[in-house]
Design an enzyme around this catalytic site. Structure first.
Site, short mmCIF file in Angstrom:
data_model
loop_
_atom_site.label_atom_id
_atom_site.label_comp_id
_atom_site.label_asym_id
_atom_site.label_seq_id
_atom_site.Cartn_x
_atom_site.Cartn_y
_atom_site.Cartn_z
N LYS A 176 -2.85 6.31 1.70
CA LYS A 176 -2.76 6.81 3.08
C LYS A 176 -1.85 8.04 3.13
O LYS A 176 -0.86 8.07 3.87
CB LYS A 176 -2.25 5.69 4.00
CG LYS A 176 -3.19 5.44 5.20
CD LYS A 176 -2.81 4.18 5.93
CE LYS A 176 -3.35 4.14 7.34
NZ LYS A 176 -4.80 4.11 7.47
N ARG A 210 0.83 -1.19 0.00
CA ARG A 210 0.00 0.00 0.00
C ARG A 210 0.88 1.26 0.00
O ARG A 210 0.56 2.25 -0.66
CB ARG A 210 -0.93 -0.03 1.22
CG ARG A 210 -1.99 1.06 1.19
CD ARG A 210 -3.08 0.76 2.19
NE ARG A 210 -2.63 0.82 3.57
CZ ARG A 210 -3.35 0.40 4.60
NH1 ARG A 210 -4.56 -0.11 4.42
NH2 ARG A 210 -2.88 0.49 5.82
N GLU A 257 -16.69 5.69 4.07
CA GLU A 257 -16.01 5.12 5.23
C GLU A 257 -15.99 6.13 6.36
O GLU A 257 -16.52 7.24 6.24
CB GLU A 257 -14.60 4.67 4.87
CG GLU A 257 -13.71 5.79 4.38
CD GLU A 257 -12.28 5.33 4.13
OE1 GLU A 257 -11.77 4.50 4.90
OE2 GLU A 257 -11.67 5.81 3.17
C1 LIG Z 1 -5.86 3.27 7.79
C2 LIG Z 1 -7.24 3.50 7.36
C3 LIG Z 1 -8.20 2.48 7.31
C4 LIG Z 1 -7.95 1.10 7.84
O1 LIG Z 1 -6.90 0.41 7.19
P1 LIG Z 1 -6.24 -0.83 7.91
O2 LIG Z 1 -5.20 -1.27 6.94
O3 LIG Z 1 -7.29 -1.83 8.14
O4 LIG Z 1 -5.66 -0.33 9.18
C5 LIG Z 1 -9.46 2.77 6.80
N1 LIG Z 1 -9.77 4.01 6.40
C6 LIG Z 1 -8.90 5.03 6.47
C7 LIG Z 1 -9.32 6.38 6.01
C8 LIG Z 1 -7.61 4.81 6.95
O5 LIG Z 1 -6.75 5.83 7.03
#
Ligand SMILES: *Cc1c(COP(=O)(O)O)cnc(C)c1O
Length: 387
Positions: free
Chosen positions: A234, A132, A270
């Site tokens: 991210k 990622r 989300e």
């Molecule tokens: C980090 C994150 C997640 C969750 O990702 P994981 O890999 O399961 O920790 C979901 N949504 C957002 C906006 C995030 O920053």
């Protein structure tokens, strides 16, 4: 005899198996603790690498507890990362004109290390975080460590800080990799130099609610991401803009914000830092990842665990109107785990969901935690042991 759907029945069976495994694990922990206290007692007083740091493990929340070491690796634009090293945890020096400070050229990741009852240390699918970060780096015009470099660095960081990993059942060591445009730049362009950094902190529950159900708020004004933007990676630039929405929701007594899609304002996306699932009968659904939601490692794992256990799991567009009929709603993320949602408030209406008794979310979570903490045998190759 309770009439349960096949999906729930499988979940319940695997839970029973997990509870047996965990009793066995308790016994193993007991015997291994006894053995290790004998070992420590027989060592000389020069032995400084105590097993546990001085932390009140019962009071962990999601605050920062600095640990001993961080990992740092640097490279310049058009180069590849070569060799990093551990150093004592502390402040870093940056030029005032660093790309990350001026233009937000930065990514973060989050993964956890757990102690098993029999004294091992496990990472959970760290190669997915590495992958990622590589996608994110491509989007943000940054060089990125290879998968091997990333995972190797996470292992080194965890091992160096192992006395900060909470005892089994008390929490995890949260590991935070960063990739930053650290070199100076004035005109809007990619920075000339980059820093990959990892630090770690022991953590317990993410929300102050603990494991109690969350109350989410649908904000009609703010969106988190839009098509063509960077919601799917991210990048650090996705988080400060939602602080205001989170703050407003918290002031009104809600746990967090559930965002809708930017174009139609009618599909679920989300929550600020976690993904969302809805359960209706035998069907578990989560919004399809189309570049505006962050594809969580937890989301992916819960989709697989649900399917393994006979549930129908779909990634699809979910209308906000479907919430009315949902049986259960839950959130997933490395930091939050799997958190049941008790209510969602939309246009002054509070929609309530099942949040006690036998929950699909809780049973999926038990399996996930069992795998992450060694209580359930990992037949999927998801865990990585650090020795
Ligand atoms: C980090 C994150 C997640 C969750 O990702 P994981 O890999 O399961 O920790 C979901 N949504 C957002 C906006 C995030 O920053």
């Amino acid at each position: 005899m309770v009439n349960r759907s096949p999906c729930i029945r499988n979940l319940v069976q695997s839970l029973r198996a997990a509870s047996l495994t965990s009793k066995l694990a308790d016994y193993r922990r007991y015997t291994s603790q006894a053995a290790s206290s004998l070992r420590v007692a027989s060592q000389s007083s020069a032995y400084s690498d105590e097993e546990y740091a001085d932390v009140d493990w019962d009071k962990l929340g999601f605050g920062l507890t600095p640990t001993d070491y961080m990992y740092i690796m640097k490279c310049s634009k058009d180069e590849k990362f070569q060799q990093g090293r551990l150093s004592r945890y502390g402040n870093i020096e940056l030029s005032p004109s660093a790309g990350v400070l001026n233009y937000g050229q930065g990514l973060y990741e989050g993964t956890k290390a757990n102690r098993t009852a029999d004294g091992r240390i496990l990472l959970f699918r760290p190669e997915l975080n590495a992958t990622r970060m590589r996608h994110g780096a491509e989007r943000m015009c940054m060089p990125c460590p290879s998968i091997e470099q990333f995972v190797g660095a996470v292992k080194e960081t965890v091992f160096a800080n192992k006395r900060w990993i909470p005892p089994p059942g008390k929490g995890s060591l949260y590991v935070r990799p960063l990739l930053l445009g650290s070199g100076p730049i004035l005109g809007l362009a990619p920075a000339p130099d980059y820093t990959f950094l990892i630090y770690a902190s022991p953590v317990g529950n993410y929300f102050k609610e603990g494991t109690a159900p969350l109350n989410l708020y649908i904000d009609e004004e703010f969106v988190r991401a839009s098509p063509g933007g960077a919601g799917g990676v991210k990048t650090i630039t996705n988080y400060a803009p939602v602080l205001k929405a989170i703050g407003r929701a918290k002031n009104r007594g809600f746990s967090d914000v559930l965002y809708l899609d930017a174009l139609n304002r009618k599909y679920l996306e989300e929550v600020s830092s976690c993904n969302i699932f809805i359960v209706k009968g035998n069907l578990i659904s989560t919004p399809r990842a189309n570049g505006t939601i962050l594809e969580g490692v937890t989301r992916k794992s819960i989709i697989e665990i649900g399917r393994d256990q006979g549930c129908q799991v779909e990634e699809r567009a979910i209308l906000v109107d479907e919430l009315i009929d949902a049986d259960e709603v839950f959130c997933t993320g490395t930091a939050v785990g799997v958190a049941p949602v008790g209510s969602i408030t939309h246009q002054n209406t509070r929609i309530k969901f099942k949040s006690e008794g036998t929950l699909v979310s809780q049973e999926l979570y038990s399996t996930l935690v069992g795998l992450q903490t060694g209580g359930i045998e990992d037949k999927k190759g998801w865990t990585v042991e650090i020795r």
